[in-house]
Design a protein around this motif. Structure first.
Motif, PDB file in Angstrom:
ATOM      1  N   SER A   1       0.683  -1.121   0.005  1.00 44.46           N
ATOM      2  CA  SER A   1      -0.107  -0.063  -0.090  1.00 44.46           C
ATOM      3  C   SER A   1       0.647   1.065   0.337  1.00 44.46           C
ATOM      4  O   SER A   1       0.614   2.444  -0.957  1.00 44.46           O
ATOM      5  N   LEU A   2       1.732   0.890   0.569  1.00 47.43           N
ATOM      6  CA  LEU A   2       2.829   2.572   0.534  1.00 47.43           C
ATOM      7  C   LEU A   2       3.293   2.163  -0.837  1.00 47.43           C
ATOM      8  O   LEU A   2       3.678   3.845  -1.105  1.00 47.43           O
ATOM      9  N   GLU A   3       4.058   1.857  -1.693  1.00 48.27           N
ATOM     10  CA  GLU A   3       4.399   2.072  -2.982  1.00 48.27           C
ATOM     11  C   GLU A   3       3.272   2.908  -3.723  1.00 48.27           C
ATOM     12  O   GLU A   3       4.128   3.232  -4.346  1.00 48.27           O
ATOM     13  N   LEU A   4       2.232   1.817  -4.265  1.00 50.75           N
ATOM     14  CA  LEU A   4       1.321   2.696  -4.499  1.00 50.75           C
ATOM     15  C   LEU A   4       0.748   3.685  -4.410  1.00 50.75           C
ATOM     16  O   LEU A   4       0.538   4.795  -5.575  1.00 50.75           O
TER      17      LEU A   4
ATOM     18  N   ARG B   1      -1.923  11.932   1.952  1.00 50.74           N
ATOM     19  CA  ARG B   1      -2.564  10.966   3.489  1.00 50.74           C
ATOM     20  C   ARG B   1      -2.160   9.382   3.424  1.00 50.74           C
ATOM     21  O   ARG B   1      -2.722   9.628   4.356  1.00 50.74           O
ATOM     22  N   TYR B   2      -2.907   9.071   1.817  1.00 57.73           N
ATOM     23  CA  TYR B   2      -2.638   7.084   3.230  1.00 57.73           C
ATOM     24  C   TYR B   2      -0.808   6.901   2.894  1.00 57.73           C
ATOM     25  O   TYR B   2      -0.621   6.076   3.721  1.00 57.73           O
ATOM     26  N   ILE B   3       0.004   7.678   2.647  1.00 59.89           N
ATOM     27  CA  ILE B   3       1.805   7.418   2.670  1.00 59.89           C
ATOM     28  C   ILE B   3       1.574   7.723   4.517  1.00 59.89           C
ATOM     29  O   ILE B   3       1.746   6.940   5.417  1.00 59.89           O
ATOM     30  N   ALA B   4       0.646   8.453   4.294  1.00 62.53           N
ATOM     31  CA  ALA B   4       0.824   8.944   6.385  1.00 62.53           C
ATOM     32  C   ALA B   4       0.261   7.933   7.347  1.00 62.53           C
ATOM     33  O   ALA B   4       0.668   7.163   7.899  1.00 62.53           O
ATOM     34  N   LEU B   5      -0.968   7.648   6.726  1.00 60.23           N
ATOM     35  CA  LEU B   5      -1.296   6.511   7.275  1.00 60.23           C
ATOM     36  C   LEU B   5      -1.177   5.204   7.264  1.00 60.23           C
ATOM     37  O   LEU B   5      -1.769   4.126   8.351  1.00 60.23           O
ATOM     38  N   SER B   6      -0.534   5.010   5.966  1.00 64.67           N
ATOM     39  CA  SER B   6       0.019   3.511   5.898  1.00 64.67           C
ATOM     40  C   SER B   6       1.186   3.584   7.202  1.00 64.67           C
ATOM     41  O   SER B   6       1.517   2.522   7.819  1.00 64.67           O
ATOM     42  N   SER B   7       2.064   4.339   7.175  1.00 68.88           N
ATOM     43  CA  SER B   7       2.896   4.779   8.699  1.00 68.88           C
ATOM     44  C   SER B   7       1.928   4.345   9.616  1.00 68.88           C
ATOM     45  O   SER B   7       3.152   3.802  10.630  1.00 68.88           O
ATOM     46  N   SER B   8       1.262   5.250  10.326  1.00 74.06           N
ATOM     47  CA  SER B   8       0.642   5.187  11.605  1.00 74.06           C
ATOM     48  C   SER B   8       0.070   3.484  12.015  1.00 74.06           C
ATOM     49  O   SER B   8       0.372   3.167  12.990  1.00 74.06           O
ATOM     50  N   ILE B   9      -0.566   2.868  10.196  1.00 74.01           N
ATOM     51  CA  ILE B   9      -0.889   1.589  10.656  1.00 74.01           C
ATOM     52  C   ILE B   9       0.208   0.433  11.071  1.00 74.01           C
ATOM     53  O   ILE B   9       0.801  -0.443  11.600  1.00 74.01           O
TER      54      ILE B   9
ATOM     55  N   ILE C   1       2.944  12.021  11.622  1.00 77.88           N
ATOM     56  CA  ILE C   1       2.122  13.146  12.065  1.00 77.88           C
ATOM     57  C   ILE C   1       2.643  14.201  11.131  1.00 77.88           C
ATOM     58  O   ILE C   1       1.947  15.526  10.787  1.00 77.88           O
ATOM     59  N   SER C   2       3.945  14.307  10.739  1.00 79.62           N
ATOM     60  CA  SER C   2       4.496  15.354   9.942  1.00 79.62           C
ATOM     61  C   SER C   2       4.218  15.649   8.943  1.00 79.62           C
ATOM     62  O   SER C   2       2.928  16.830   8.258  1.00 79.62           O
ATOM     63  N   ILE C   3       3.247  14.242   8.267  1.00 80.04           N
ATOM     64  CA  ILE C   3       2.890  14.419   6.834  1.00 80.04           C
ATOM     65  C   ILE C   3       1.249  14.762   6.738  1.00 80.04           C
ATOM     66  O   ILE C   3       0.389  15.859   6.311  1.00 80.04           O
ATOM     67  N   GLN C   4       0.767  14.356   7.902  1.00 78.66           N
ATOM     68  CA  GLN C   4      -0.941  14.946   8.185  1.00 78.66           C
ATOM     69  C   GLN C   4      -1.000  16.666   8.450  1.00 78.66           C
ATOM     70  O   GLN C   4      -1.998  17.141   8.414  1.00 78.66           O
ATOM     71  N   ARG C   5       0.121  16.752   9.489  1.00 77.31           N
ATOM     72  CA  ARG C   5       0.274  18.310   9.633  1.00 77.31           C
ATOM     73  C   ARG C   5      -0.144  18.876   8.231  1.00 77.31           C
ATOM     74  O   ARG C   5      -0.358  20.267   8.261  1.00 77.31           O
ATOM     75  N   GLU C   6       1.382  18.670   7.429  1.00 79.96           N
ATOM     76  CA  GLU C   6       1.830  19.575   6.520  1.00 79.96           C
ATOM     77  C   GLU C   6       0.148  19.565   5.399  1.00 79.96           C
ATOM     78  O   GLU C   6       0.248  20.798   4.531  1.00 79.96           O
TER      79      GLU C   6
END
Length: 742
Positions: free
Chosen positions: A60-63, A71-79, A101-106
């Motif tokens: 999912s991170l690669e895609l 948003r999905y890059i950050a969510l992948s890290s959260s999960i 969190i850094s990406i989500q705030r950005e």
């Protein structure tokens, strides 16, 4: 050797085909496809299929990176953080989460950011950083309250309950949060969090001692976990069911649940092992594995030879697992015992804290009582010493003068006794300071004997005094404490000796340079003390027996004070006594013989006396602020004998008015008066007159409160009752200073 070839062959296969990820579709990925992979990863984590979850998250991170979907890059890290949390790799989880969190705030992804806040709260809870965890959970709660997201509010309440459940004092709050979580998650499709909710309800009921409710909640959690195939939760639930049965004293059932827990653990291990094999097959290719199998087939003879080894290994593994299971059960029981011991210790600690608080309250009440009673005792004692001084000034006859000197000395001793009763607890805590001055020991002891002579004559007892003439005339030490020790010991002998004799002797036992060691001995032929009582009589409020108390009276404080004073001076008392044959008290004390220094002190004292005499008081106007009429009269007469123009104010209000309307050279201010106190009056006077000397002439206890007097405008303090020499010296000093400044 053949095994080594096999290993090298496998490594070659890995080198040829390994480290190549499965090809990703060249077609443009859709966000829905990434979201589906993330949902599957979360389900895999719930089922403890970590390798499968890792592959799904990696894909999912690669895609997400291919289409730059932040948003999905950050969510992948959260999960991924959630998976590390389940695996207890908290530091790795925090690293991933901070990236998310850094990406989500950005990109201002509020939903994703608050999901990460909940994860941060879970990680910090696992690291026992409870205050920080609550901070992040509260941030998320504010957001989900505004968006009315019951699922997430339920998860937040559940995680708060886990924090509050850790301490006894917050467990009621934990149960409240669990109830809130139950309301929020009542209709939630999130079965995993529902399973966690029932698990922690069971944990809470265990802490409350309600094992029936605990079992019911645990079984509900197990039912939900089984239906969702939540392997991790199933593992934990079997553990808590085993704990419940252990607390119910059902070891067979507890062991049964423990075995089920181990079976689930083994299943998790096997599932991840199979997943790893599947991944290897996908990565390394069928041909490579086939080639390896062919090679293995060619070595049938080698396999037969190693079969026995493998069989032995299997037997040993089973034995090891059995031993580990028994060890786990043993450790579990030990942990339970340790937990019970900790609970008992915490309970005892709470009881000790309560007892300490009660003792401190009692000590405070005692201190307040002693402060009040000391003031009440000092006030009439001031009249005794003051009138004695006035009578001595009126040319008494020689016999009257002797009696008045005895009265004066007794008044000083009574003041000392009052102070020592007040400070008995300070003596025991070694908080009383030792004074050091040069004095004539023989004269000091003669004064003690003169003061006690009347008491001895009343009991027809003779006092015999033997003083070693080799003792230096002047000694350095604390004369007041020496007098107090001797008065208590000799007074004790007089009390228990009738129609007898008391021998008081002081002998020099050693002298090295200026250090002199003296042996004091007080011996009588009175009542005597039994062996069994000889140690107890040095305790506070203790006497030889009830009969002695009735016959002779007294408080039983004298010998206790002696023991504590001697301990303070670095000595101890010895007692030899037989019933009906009398007693002998002995102790040793060290003194200094300050020959040269003494001359310097005397010379300095003469110089000071020459500079300041009582003549400076003539025609000076002094205001005496005092509410007690007898004390007014005594102080006024003492001052007027030295040609002072004296005025009197009955209280602080009148004093302020008189200072405003008259010119005074000095004020003697009492502290406790009706209306405003002496301190309040002094504060008011300092508002319009900063320079007039104000001396506190007070019967209050001056232990540790001297700074309060100076800070509120007093120049000095004279405690009542006072020695006239100190009284005149301080008045003259401030009058002389005022003349110099004027």
């Amino acid at each position: 050797m053949k095994n080594l070839k096999l290993i090298l062959l496998l490594l070659c296969c890995f080198a040829q085909f390994g480290f190549q990820d499965a090809p990703i579709s060249e077609t443009e990925p859709k966000p829905a496809q990434i979201k589906q992979l993330l949902n599957e990863a979360e389900m895999s984590i719930d089922r403890m299929l970590f390798d499968q979850a890792h592959n799904q998250l990696h894909k999912s991170l690669e895609l997400a990176k291919r289409i730059n979907h932040k948003r999905y890059i950050a969510l992948s890290s959260s999960i991924l953080t959630r998976m590390y949390s389940v695996q207890h790799e908290y530091d790795k989880g925090i690293t991933q989460l901070e990236r998310a969190i850094s990406i989500q705030r950005e990109i201002e992804d509020e939903a994703g950011l608050n999901y990460s806040y909940i994860m941060y709260g879970k990680l910090l809870t696992a690291k026992n950083e409870n205050d920080r965890a609550l901070k992040y959970l509260n941030l998320a709660q504010n957001y989900y309250t505004e968006t009315e997201n019951d699922d997430q509010l339920g998860i937040i309440a559940l995680n708060k309950a886990i924090i509050f459940m850790r301490e006894d004092k917050t467990r009621d709050r934990a149960m409240s949060e669990l109830n809130n979580a139950g309301i929020y998650l009542e209709e939630s499709p999130n079965k995993y969090e529902l399973s966690r909710l029932h698990y922690y309800l069971a944990r809470g009921h265990i802490y409350q001692g309600d094992f029936q409710k605990a079992e019911k909640a645990a079984l509900s959690s197990l039912e939900i976990a089984s239906s969702g195939n939540f392997t991790g939760m199933t593992l934990y639930i079997y553990g808590i069911l085993s704990e419940i049965e252990e607390k119910r004293n059902n070891p067979a059932e507890a062991l049964d649940y423990l075995k089920k827990m181990n079976e689930v653990r083994d299943a998790v291990f096997s599932a991840n092992k199979e997943a790893l094999a599947t991944e290897a097959n996908a990565r390394f290719g069928v041909d490579a594995l086939k080639s390896t199998v062919d090679e293995l087939t060619l070595q049938t003879a080698e396999q037969e030879r190693t079969l026995k080894v493998n069989k032995l290994t299997t037997i040993l593994s089973v034995a090891l697992i059995t031993i580990l299971s028994l060890l786990t059960l043993s450790l579990y029981k030990n942990n339970n015992l340790r937990a019970r011991a900790n609970e008992l210790l915490q309970k005892k600690n709470s009881e000790l804290v309560l007892a300490k608080e009660n003792a401190e309250k009692a000590s405070l009440a005692k201190a307040q009582f002693l402060t009040t009673i000391t003031h009440e005792l000092r006030t009439p004692l001031y009249a005794v010493t003051g009138l004695t001084h006035l009578l001595l000034e009126e040319s008494p006859t020689e016999s009257q003068k002797e009696h008045l000197n005895s009265l004066k000395f007794s008044g000083e001793y009574l003041l000392s006794l009052i102070n020592n009763i007040l400070d008995l607890n300070k003596l025991e805590a070694n908080k009383v300071e030792i004074a050091n001055s040069n004095f004539d020991l023989e004269k000091r002891m003669s004064d003690v004997l003169i003061a006690l002579k009347n008491s001895a004559d009343e009991r027809n007892t003779k006092l015999h005094f033997d003083f070693d003439k080799s003792i230096p005339e002047k000694l350095g030490g604390d004369p007041l404490k020496i007098s107090q020790i001797l008065i208590n010991l000799i007074g004790n002998s007089i009390k228990f000796t009738e129609d007898g004799d008391i021998w008081i002797s002081v002998k020099k036992t050693k002298q090295v340079d200026r250090k002199v060691t003296l042996l004091f001995e007080i011996k009588d032929n009175g009542e005597g003390i039994g062996k069994e009582k000889q140690k107890a009589i040095f305790d506070s409020f203790t006497q030889g027996s009830t009969q002695i108390n009735r016959k002779f009276g007294g408080t039983g404080l004298g010998l206790s004070i002696v023991k504590n004073l001697l301990s303070l001076l670095g000595s101890e008392i010895d007692l030899e006594s037989e019933l009906g044959e009398g007693s002998k008290f002995t102790f040793e004390l060290d003194f200094e013989a300050p020959e040269v220094e003494l001359k310097k002190v005397i010379a300095t004292a003469k110089i000071d006396q020459a500079k300041i005499t009582n003549e400076i008081m003539e025609d000076k106007r002094i205001l005496v602020v005092e509410d007690n009429k007898i004390n007014q009269m005594i102080t006024r007469k003492i001052l007027e004998k030295n040609k002072v123009i004296c005025d009197v104010a009955d209280n602080g209000t009148i004093a302020i008015e008189k200072v405003q309307n008259n010119n005074f050279d000095l004020i003697l201010m009492d502290i406790h008066m009706p209306g405003i106190s002496g301190i309040e009056a002094t504060i008011e006077i300092r508002k319009f007159d900063e320079f007039i000397p104000i001396i506190a002439l007070t019967a209050v206890t001056l232990d540790d409160n001297l700074d309060e007097f100076y800070l509120n405008g007093f120049n000095d303090i004279i405690p009542k009752p006072y020695k006239t020499e100190e009284f005149f010296h301080k008045i003259n000093k401030y009058l002389a200073a005022r003349e110099t400044t004027v």
